[in-house]
Design an enzyme around this catalytic site. Sequence first.
Site, short mmCIF file in Angstrom:
data_model
loop_
_atom_site.label_atom_id
_atom_site.label_comp_id
_atom_site.label_asym_id
_atom_site.label_seq_id
_atom_site.Cartn_x
_atom_site.Cartn_y
_atom_site.Cartn_z
N ASP A 143 15.06 49.20 12.23
CA ASP A 143 14.85 50.66 12.29
C ASP A 143 15.92 51.37 13.13
O ASP A 143 15.66 52.40 13.73
CB ASP A 143 13.47 51.01 12.89
CG ASP A 143 12.36 50.32 12.14
OD1 ASP A 143 12.43 50.29 10.91
OD2 ASP A 143 11.44 49.81 12.80
N LYS A 195 20.18 52.14 9.91
CA LYS A 195 21.23 51.53 9.07
C LYS A 195 21.46 52.34 7.80
O LYS A 195 22.58 52.46 7.33
CB LYS A 195 20.84 50.11 8.67
CG LYS A 195 20.78 49.14 9.81
CD LYS A 195 20.30 47.78 9.38
CE LYS A 195 18.84 47.71 9.04
NZ LYS A 195 17.91 47.85 10.14
N GLY A 235 12.93 49.70 5.18
CA GLY A 235 12.71 51.07 4.73
C GLY A 235 13.84 51.92 5.26
O GLY A 235 14.04 52.01 6.46
N HIS A 236 14.65 52.46 4.37
CA HIS A 236 15.76 53.30 4.79
C HIS A 236 15.46 54.74 4.43
O HIS A 236 15.21 55.04 3.27
CB HIS A 236 17.05 52.89 4.09
CG HIS A 236 17.56 51.55 4.52
ND1 HIS A 236 18.47 50.83 3.82
CD2 HIS A 236 17.28 50.83 5.61
CE1 HIS A 236 18.73 49.70 4.47
NE2 HIS A 236 18.01 49.68 5.55
N GLN A 293 16.24 44.85 8.47
CA GLN A 293 15.64 44.47 9.77
C GLN A 293 16.75 44.45 10.83
O GLN A 293 17.69 45.20 10.71
CB GLN A 293 14.89 43.13 9.68
CG GLN A 293 13.63 43.17 8.83
CD GLN A 293 13.89 43.04 7.35
OE1 GLN A 293 14.57 42.13 6.93
NE2 GLN A 293 13.34 43.93 6.56
N ASP A 323 20.80 62.06 20.41
CA ASP A 323 20.26 63.42 20.54
C ASP A 323 18.80 63.39 21.01
O ASP A 323 18.34 64.32 21.67
CB ASP A 323 20.39 64.19 19.21
CG ASP A 323 19.84 63.42 18.02
OD1 ASP A 323 20.18 62.23 17.89
OD2 ASP A 323 19.05 63.99 17.25
P1 IMP Z 1 7.57 40.85 7.85
O1 IMP Z 1 9.04 40.94 7.66
O2 IMP Z 1 6.80 41.83 7.03
O3 IMP Z 1 7.06 39.45 7.69
O4 IMP Z 1 7.24 41.26 9.38
C1 IMP Z 1 7.64 40.45 10.49
C2 IMP Z 1 8.04 41.30 11.67
O5 IMP Z 1 9.23 42.01 11.35
C3 IMP Z 1 7.03 42.38 12.07
O6 IMP Z 1 7.09 42.57 13.46
C4 IMP Z 1 7.54 43.62 11.36
O7 IMP Z 1 7.10 44.81 11.99
C5 IMP Z 1 9.03 43.42 11.50
N1 IMP Z 1 9.81 44.09 10.45
C6 IMP Z 1 9.97 43.71 9.17
N2 IMP Z 1 10.76 44.56 8.51
C7 IMP Z 1 11.14 45.49 9.39
C8 IMP Z 1 12.02 46.62 9.33
O8 IMP Z 1 12.62 46.93 8.30
N3 IMP Z 1 12.14 47.33 10.48
C9 IMP Z 1 11.54 46.99 11.64
N4 IMP Z 1 10.74 45.94 11.75
C10 IMP Z 1 10.53 45.19 10.64
#
Ligand code: IMP
Length: 430
Positions: A13, A16, A40-41, A227, A336
């Site tokens: 998050d 990116k 999620g972008h 991630q 900001d």
């Molecule tokens: P999973 O990837 O759904 O198995 O989640 C495993 C861990 O990675 C959890 O703590 C999620 O909140 C975190 N996580 C997975 N995808 C993202 C992302 O795109 N952004 C931030 N955290 C993520």
Amino acid sequence: MANIAVLGAQWGDEGKGKIVDLYSERSDYIVRYQGGNNAGHTLVVDGNKTVLHLIPSGVLHEGKTCVIASGVVLDPEVLMEEVNELVARGLLSEKRKTKILISERAQVIMPYHKLLDRLREGLGGKAKIGTTVRGIGPCYEDKVARRGILVCDLLDPILLREKLELALKEKNVVLRELYGEKVQNIEELHHWALKMGEKLKPMMCDTRVLIQEALSLGKSILFEGAQGTLLDVEHGTYPYVTSSNTITGGIFTGCGVGPKSLEHIIGISKAYTTRVGTGPFPTELNNDLGEEIRKKGAEFGATTGRPRRCGWLDLVTLRYAVEVNGLTALALMKADVLSELNEVKVCVAYEVDGKRIEHLPSQIRVYEKVKPIYETFKGWPELPQRAQGLSDLPKTFAAYVEYLERQLKIPVVTVSLGPGREETLTRLIY
Ligand code: IMP
């Protein structure tokens, strides 16, 4: 433009999407190499917001080839939803000459993967990782266990049935005996998977060959991470991680390219830190300031809507990210959000049992004892929305950026000043 990687230097998050969108303007190919729709972008172009989970963010530019490589786990329904939405909004059309191609070897997220992810998370206690419940972990488990279903298997009814029979032998016992759930019906699954195969067929190809051809033609490629470094299954804060290699190494395994194909590796970091889900977070602010940052930074997950945990910037984790990824530059996001604070803190080391440590602990329980050691900086006033160089920005903020460069030994090449494309200071163009 050179071949570059853009990846998260923290717990995901970091923003990116915006940087990929910015740099992909000058790239021919944009490639996702790991993860799935747990990402999620959020992109803001001309005031319009688009959230993408699977399709590379470069899709919003005309004439790009967007690739989902074999290291990705792919939920066919999510992909089709995103494709259909982009078509409906006129962003994916013949005229715009934008292509989406998916690897025949990518793993398919099956309905039972999502179900198992949800049921496991429901067990609570130590078993709870706080996943996005998109079936990511269970799908990667099947990949490593050599019983996963590949995208190309969706076109082979006989092999698909054999694989489903094998998978359900085990899954149905777990579903019934452990969770007291209804078992999965093979006929329904087989029918669903074949239907998905027909939908995905026009986008399928051998993306490794595609990428190699692009490289030999001198096309420029942007590898888009999902991630963040500290969620890497091997080098992150295990077990509170995702199930893929989010670091630079994931590009080589996830695409089938060698390290020489990469010239610049840009790590993305916020001016503070956030984390969603469970797991260690030494600089977390469990107070009004943490709440203020969450509100001002709109720190709620793009995928699950969960509030993100917020805290100060942590140089122990950022230095680690520079090392494990071989970062050549940093993009600094959301400074900001911190404007108008009297002071801004940066964690420079940890204290554990009275000892100063500068490296990330391996043992997860050590984090319970970690006390961050901070350096304090004077805050900065409201940042302008546009700037040509650091000298256009408040002095205290410029000093903060230069401090980070000295500590991390890499340049801060981009400073984001707001969510829009144009609200960005770019100090170096590749
Ligand atoms: P999973 O990837 O759904 O198995 O989640 C495993 C861990 O990675 C959890 O703590 C999620 O909140 C975190 N996580 C997975 N995808 C993202 C992302 O795109 N952004 C931030 N955290 C993520």
